[in-house]
Every structure is written in C-alpha cells, then in structure tokens.
Scaffold this active site. Structure first.
Site: not given
Length: 417
Positions: A126, A417
């Site tokens: 990322y 999450f």
C-alpha cells in the site's frame, strides 16, 4: 475475455459473485451458505463494493465505506475506509488493484473525504498507493500469580463494577465509545454491526470463532456514569484438578485512568483465571505498569495497524491539534497525483491553517505515505529522515516538525474493519 470493473450493490448476482470472489481471494471456501450470503447483504455496507469481472466471475475485490478517524486534538476526520481487497491468484500482476484503488480514491477525494484508511494484510503493497502505517499495537499475556496484586482485591476505591448482558452493552456502549474516541488519535467510529458482532447478536460468518457472546463488565464512576467497558471470554481450563483459565480481552475502552485501572485490576483478580491475554492494545498502554510487578505482563506481539493516506492535505493538517507554535513548508509527492503540492502549515496550540504556496521554499520533502505516518504522531521526522524516507531542505526543519507533531500519548486504533 475482457476484464470489466463494476459496482455490485444493485445487482444481486454480481453481489453474490463478489462475495464468493472475496472468499477465494482470501483462500477461504467459496461455498457460502445462504444464511451467510443474506447476512452479508443485509448487514455489510456494500454500496461502494466494486470488483473486476471476467464474465460472471469476480476475480478482484474491493470495498470502501464511510468512516471517521480521530485526529490529534479530538477532531473527527471523514475517511474513506478501504477493506475486502483481494485479487484471485490466477489474475495477479495485471494491474487490477491499481485500477480499483485509483478509481475509488479519486472518487473519495472528489466526495470530500480528508483521508483514506485501511488495515494492510501485506505490508509492501500500500505504500505504492500513498498509504503509510500511522498506528501500531502491542499484546501482552499477564501471568496473574506474578502480578503482585492483592488477591483479596474486590472493588475499586471509587465507582462500581457490574456484569451486564449483551443488550445492555449495546445500549450503553456506543455513547461511552463516542466519548472515548475523542480522547485518542487513531480511534475510529463503530457502527451498529460492530456492536452486534462484539456482543454475539450477529455472527458473520455464522459460528465464526470470536463472535460468541462473552462477558461484559461496566465501570461506573461515583455519579453512576459509565466510564469504561471490558468485553472478554474465558476458556475455563483446569490443570491437575485446579482451575487454570485464561481470560482473553476482546475490547476494553475507558475514558480515564480510574476506569482503566479498575477494569484491569478486575480482570487480573477473577477467581479461576491464572492468565489474561490483553488483545490488541495501544503501544504505550498503561497495563504493564498498573501491576505491582510489570514483568508479569509479557509482550507477545506488536505490529503496525491502521494505515492512513492523505487526500486533502490542507484540511487534514488544519484539523489536528499542535503542541507548539511554528511554521513548516511541506513538499508533498503523491504517486497517484491526488494530494501532491507544496503547503504552508502555520500552527499553534490555539489552532492551525494550511494553504498551498508557490512562493515559499520547502522545508521538508516527503511523499503522502510518510505524511500519513507523521500525522497522528506515532513516528518522528528524525527517525524517518534517518531511514531516508524524507528530505530536510532547510536546516532545523526536522526538529521543528517533531516539535509541532509530537503527541504525549501514542495514537491507537483498537478495531479491525
């Protein structure tokens, strides 16, 4: 066959293909039961779920949703949370993630989100898209007999403790967490599904480990106001005809040290429990030093956790609090071209402004990922400079950046999450 990117929420067949593709991407069995499919359709926000389709098959998955993340000083930043990212092993190295994430982050920037956040399953991916690791966590295992705590401990000096059921936890927990999250940078908001899963009311997938209802202990202050909540399970183990259980903490939030101390002392004094596993805690959590013998809490794990990506640098830097006064000009490079530029930050404990500038020379040059790492105060500019991750263009700029961005407590994100 043509690879087509599409949103899936308005097409039941595409949604099912997306859910099965997500399972395959994470190497889980793709034969999802109708119960699980219906639960995910009903409970999970799929409005921004998108995939790359090869015919009817989804070969790359991606989802984003609205989130709030707490900045230093307590401001709640609108964030584009990224989750469920996977590419089928048969379709790697074709730029599919780049297509998905570029489209989503561009929309998020246009929508007005200040940052984007994610939890990185793989570290090396990322940073290529402008994210940086902004928080970390630590986990401990507490050897109860070695803590030095008085085994006769029964109640806090002030306030009270009580077991509550899942329904009561769902009732008082959200308001308590809303107060808690404004006190700690890095904390994110919790939706209804979070509370349902944490208390066993909803299980996705059904019978998944860790979704069963455990015990919920509420701490109220002397005025009866809830100030802390701990959720834990116990394995009920016995050894050699003696109780030797381990309590595993799944969540513990507290609005102040009194509540935090009361809850940890309670957890470390339960009859039949000889060890406590802390779950993911802040890297500077009070737990070890709440014990008379801090060495009874052995560190078992530590890692990066919440990753942050700037989308609107002026709003992001203007929103947070600062411990000192000063100015800093940042030359920000963005691999996706969304948030790059040169920005003048003028900050003080009373407030801050951040504006683009073409007349001031840069003090520091860095990419969006490194700005993400610095933003919540978990890493110093001096350390990043030593790693070659940013450049000091003006003498003393690194020291000035650390003076402005330093936080007394390290940021922490408790939630997956």
């Amino acid at each position: 066959m043509v690879l087509q990117m599409r949103l899936v929420s308005d097409d039941p067949a595409a949604t099912e293909a997306w859910l099965r593709g997500s399972a395959i991407g994470f190497l889980r069995p793709p034969d999802l039961s109708e119960e699980e499919l219906e639960l995910r359709r009903a409970k999970v926000d799929l409005r921004r779920a998108r995939g790359i389709f090869e015919g009817d098959r989804c070969v790359a998955n991606y989802r984003s949703f609205d989130q709030e993340v707490t900045a230093v000083g307590g401001a709640l930043l609108p964030s584009n949370a990224v989750a469920n990212v996977s590419v089928a092993a048969t379709h790697r190295r074709r730029g599919l993630l780049t297509r998905l994430i570029t489209a989503d982050l561009t929309e998020a920037r246009e929508r007005g989100d200040v940052v984007s956040t994610l939890l990185a399953a793989e570290y090396r991916i990322y940073s290529r898209y402008g994210f940086g690791a902004a928080t970390s966590f630590s986990q401990w295992r507490v050897d109860i007999p070695r803590t030095g705590l008085d085994p006769r401990w029964a109640a806090p000096e002030e306030g009270s403790l009580e077991f509550v059921d899942g329904a009561e936890a769902r009732k008082v927990g959200p308001e308590l967490h809303d107060r808690f999250r404004r006190l700690r940078p890095g904390v994110i908001d919790r939706n209804t599904l979070w509370w349902e899963q944490a208390t066993g009311a909803t299980r996705i997938p059904p019978n998944a480990p860790g979704t069963e209802e455990g015990f919920h202990v509420l701490y109220r202050d002397a005025d009866g106001v809830p100030q802390g909540l701990a959720m834990f399970t116990s394995d009920g183990a016995w050894e050699h005809h003696q109780p030797a259980g381990t309590a595993t903490v799944h969540d513990l939030v507290a609005t102040g040290p009194a509540a935090e101390r009361a809850l940890w002392c309670f957890l470390c004094s339960i009859d039949w429990v000889t060890a406590v596993r802390s779950g993911r805690r802040a890297p500077d959590d009070l737990l070890p030093e709440l014990l008379p013998n801090p060495r009874a809490a052995a560190l078992t794990d530590q890692a990066d956790f919440l990753w942050l990506r700037p989308l609107d640098v002026p709003r992001m830097l203007s929103a947070r609090g600062y411990a000192a006064a000063g100015e800093l000009v940042l030359e920000v490079r963005d691999p996706l071209g969304l948030a790059g530029g040169r920005y003048l930050l003028a900050a003080s404990p009373e407030g801050a402004s951040c504006t683009p500038t073409s007349t001031r020379s840069a003090d520091l040059t860095l990419d969006t990922g490194m700005l993400g790492r610095l933003y919540l105060g978990d890493v110093s500019a001096a350390r990043l400079a030593a790693l070659g991750a940013l450049d000091e263009e003006t003498a003393g700029a690194i020291a000035r950046a650390d003076l402005l961005l330093h936080t007394g407590r390290r940021p922490w994100c408790p939630d997956m999450f």
